[in-house]
Structure formats: structure tokens, C-alpha cells
Design a protein around this motif. Structure first.
Motif, short mmCIF file in Angstrom:
data_model
loop_
_atom_site.label_atom_id
_atom_site.label_comp_id
_atom_site.label_asym_id
_atom_site.label_seq_id
_atom_site.Cartn_x
_atom_site.Cartn_y
_atom_site.Cartn_z
N ASP A 37 0.84 -1.22 0.00
CA ASP A 37 0.00 0.00 0.00
C ASP A 37 0.86 1.25 0.00
O ASP A 37 0.54 2.23 0.68
N ASP A 48 -0.03 1.43 -4.16
CA ASP A 48 -1.38 1.18 -3.67
C ASP A 48 -2.42 1.29 -4.79
O ASP A 48 -2.31 2.10 -5.69
N GLU A 56 -0.63 -2.64 -7.63
CA GLU A 56 -1.77 -3.36 -7.06
C GLU A 56 -3.05 -2.92 -7.75
O GLU A 56 -3.17 -1.77 -8.18
MG MG Z 1 -4.47 -2.68 0.38
#
Ligand code: MG
Ligand code: C2E
Ligand code: MG
Ligand code: MG
Length: 284
Positions: free
Chosen positions: A181, A203, A237
Motif C-alpha cells: 500500500d 497502492d 496493485e
Molecule cells: Mg491494500
């Protein structure tokens, strides 16, 4: 009268306190039983090398199959487990289960690359954390070169030096350290020099609106180029679209995780995915 009000106020306060304490006891015992009864399950989400389409690694994500409440995601119970101290036995169960499963897959000829496990900041506040992780690796006979720990910037709310020492010990042992993150926590960039870090995970909140949102584009670009200058690897991500994938690849980020490639899956589904996944035709 004032006396009545005081009494009522007191009665109300006491009742509320009791019910909160009661709920805590319930949750704690239900979590302890859950551990004993194997109600926790692990899902596995592939991390993809976008240049080749091949699997780079897999992130382990915990769920709780609660007998009354149904399937619970980690955000529903990890904070409580941290508060109750139950993240310690739960975290150990997750680590041991993930590594023994990955070892078994490998022995069956399924290669999934690096296995990434999330570590809670509370676990990293344990003085013997690194020793315990190393003991599990040794016990299972798992090569630390294929193991990565994901830690968050929440680390900085606790005793920084204690956590940093554990991470250094683990990195010396061959474990890779990823900051999860990245960009959302409470920290200064100076820790990038003070911590043994191998990888930054950008993130999902920054990836979500690229390439439409100029600020997110600028932040994502900056993180990728900073990672390159500091010789850190980078993972994106929450990649959900081809446009996001193409943008990230163009900026020099090659590893990604997200619904575009695969969702987190239970073991059997993950192994089926692994068997049937075909990397990009033009590169493989
Ligand atoms: Mg997360
Ligand atoms: P995380 O480590 O950042 O994990 C990634 C989260 O993003 C996962 O949510 C995953 O399902 C979700 N995700 C992946 N790709 C996409 C996508 O393309 N779009 C969207 N919208 N979401 C995506 P999940 O499984 O609910 O986990 C949430 C958080 O709970 C994790 O965030 C991690 O901080 C924590 N967590 C999960 N498993 C564990 C664990 O075993 N131990 C500890 N301490 N924390 C865990
Ligand atoms: Mg993670
Ligand atoms: Mg993350």
C-alpha cells in the motif's frame, strides 16, 4: 433531580461498558475456536510479469468462514485480531499453512514463483518475530529466496527500530521485504534508506484512476522512477484494465496484481488457474 440524572448516567455507562466487553469476549472466543476448528482459509492471487504474461509470484490472502456470519474478508477481522493479540497465533498459522502448501505445489510440479505473505505491524512488534519466521521456514524446508513479506507503513506507529531489526535479520536470511500500500501510510521517505526494502507495492488507490487522473498519473510515475533510482523493485496493485496495464508497462513497471489477471482464489481454483494459464502468445 441531579442525583437521578447522575444515577441514570452511571447506569447507562455501566451497561454500555459491559456490552462492549461482552462482545469482545465473544469475538475473542469465536476467533480462538475458529483457529482450532480450521475456519480460516487462504486465498491465492497471482502476481504477473506483464512483459511475458507469466506468473511472477502469488499473494496469500486470509478469509474467515464464520459458522454464523458467513465468509468474512480480512478487513472485518484483522483489526480485531490485532487488538486482541490473536494476530500472533493467526499470523503463524497463515505463514505455516501458506509455506507448506507452496512447498507441496512445488513438489507436485506447480511452479508459482515467490510466495508473498502479509505481516501485521503488530506481529513486527514481537521481539522474536524474525526468529519465529525463520523457524517456520526451516521446519518446512522452504527456500527463503522464494519468500516475500509484505509490510505496511503502519510499522512506523510502533517501535521502529525493533521492527527494522527483525526485517534486517529476515533480509539477511534471504527473505524479500515489500512495502505494501505504498504511499498511503504515515511515514517520511527517509525510511526508504533506513529499512531493508526490496520492493514497493503501489497502492490500488493510485492505480484505479490512471491514466485519466493527472495527479494519480504523476504519483504513479514518480513512485516508479524513484523505485528505479533506489534500485527497488515495484509492483502495481489493483490493475483492472488493459489501459492501466499498458500505462504501467510503458512507465517501466513490470509486475502487477489485479482482477485483470486473476482474483484471489481458493487453493484448488488457483492450481487450476496455474495449469491452464497461458502467457501472452507473442512473448512466450
Ligand atoms: Mg491494500
Ligand atoms: P493487501 O495486502 O493490499 O491485499 C490486496 C487486496 O486488494 C486484497 O483484498 C485483494 O483481494 C484486493 N485486490 C486485488 N486485486 C484487486 C483489484 O484488481 N481490484 C480491487 N478492487 N481489489 C483488488 P483483501 O483480500 O480483502 O485483503 C485486504 C487487506 O487485508 C490486505 O490488503 C491486507 O492488508 C490484509 N490482509 C489480507 N490477508 C492478510 C493476512 O494473511 N495477514 C495480514 N496481517 N493481513 C492480511
Ligand atoms: Mg499485501
Ligand atoms: Mg496492498
Amino acid at each position: 433531580s441531579a442525583k437521578d440524572a447522575g444515577r441514570c448516567g452511571y447506569a447507562f455507562y455501566r451497561e454500555e461498558l459491559t456490552s462492549v466487553a461482552f462482545e469482545r469476549v465473544l469475538l475473542e472466543s469465536s476467533m480462538r475456536h475458529g483457529l482450532d476448528r480450521q475456519e480460516f482459509v487462504l486465498n491465492y492471487q497471482p502476481q504477473i510479469d506483464m512483459r511475458t504474461g507469466k506468473i511472477h509470484g502469488v499473494e496469500v490472502l486470509v478469509r474467515w468462514e464464520h459458522p454464523d456470519m458467513g465468509l468474512l474478508g480480512p478487513m472485518k477481522f484483522i483489526p480485531a485480531a490485532e487488538e486482541l493479540g490473536l494476530i500472533i497465533p493467526l499470523g503463524e498459522w497463515i505463514l505455516r499453512t501458506a509455506l507448506s502448501r507452496a512447498k507441496a505445489w512445488c513438489e507436485q510440479g506447480h511452479h508459482c514463483g515467490v510466495i508473498s505473505v502479509n505481516a501485521s505491524a503488530v506481529e513486527l512488534q514481537q521481539r522474536n518475530y524474525a526468529d519465529r519466521v525463520i523457524a517456520v521456514l526451516d521446519e518446512i524446508g522452504f527456500d527463503p529466496k522464494f519468500f516475500e513479506l509484505e509490510v505496511t507503513e503502519g510499522l512506523f506507529l510502533g517501535e521502529f527500530e525493533l521492527a527494522a531489526k527483525s526485517l534486517r535479520r529476515l533480509q539477511d536470511y534471504g527473505v524479500a521485504i515489500a512495502i505494501d500500500d505504498f504511499g498511503t501510510g504515515y511515514s517520511s521517505l527517509s525510511y526508504l534508506k533506513r529499512l531493508p526494502i526490496d520492493r514497493l507495492k503501489i497502492d490500488r488507490s493510485f492505480v484505479q484512476d490512471i491514466p485519466g487522473d493527472e495527479n494519480d498519473v504523476a504519483i504513479t510515475r514518480a513512485v516508479i522512477s524513484m523505485a528505479a533510482s533506489l534500485q527497488l523493485k515495484v509492483t502495481a496493485e489493483g490493475v483492472e484494465t488493459e489501459v492501466q496495464r499498458d500505462f504501467l508497462l510503458g512507465e517501466g513497471c513490470d509486475i502487477a496484481q489485479g482482477y485483470l489477471f486473476a482474483r484471489p482464489m481458493p487453493e484448488q481454483e488457483f492450481l487450476f488457474w496455474l495449469e491452464n494459464h497461458t502467457p501472452l502468445a507473442d512473448n512466450s
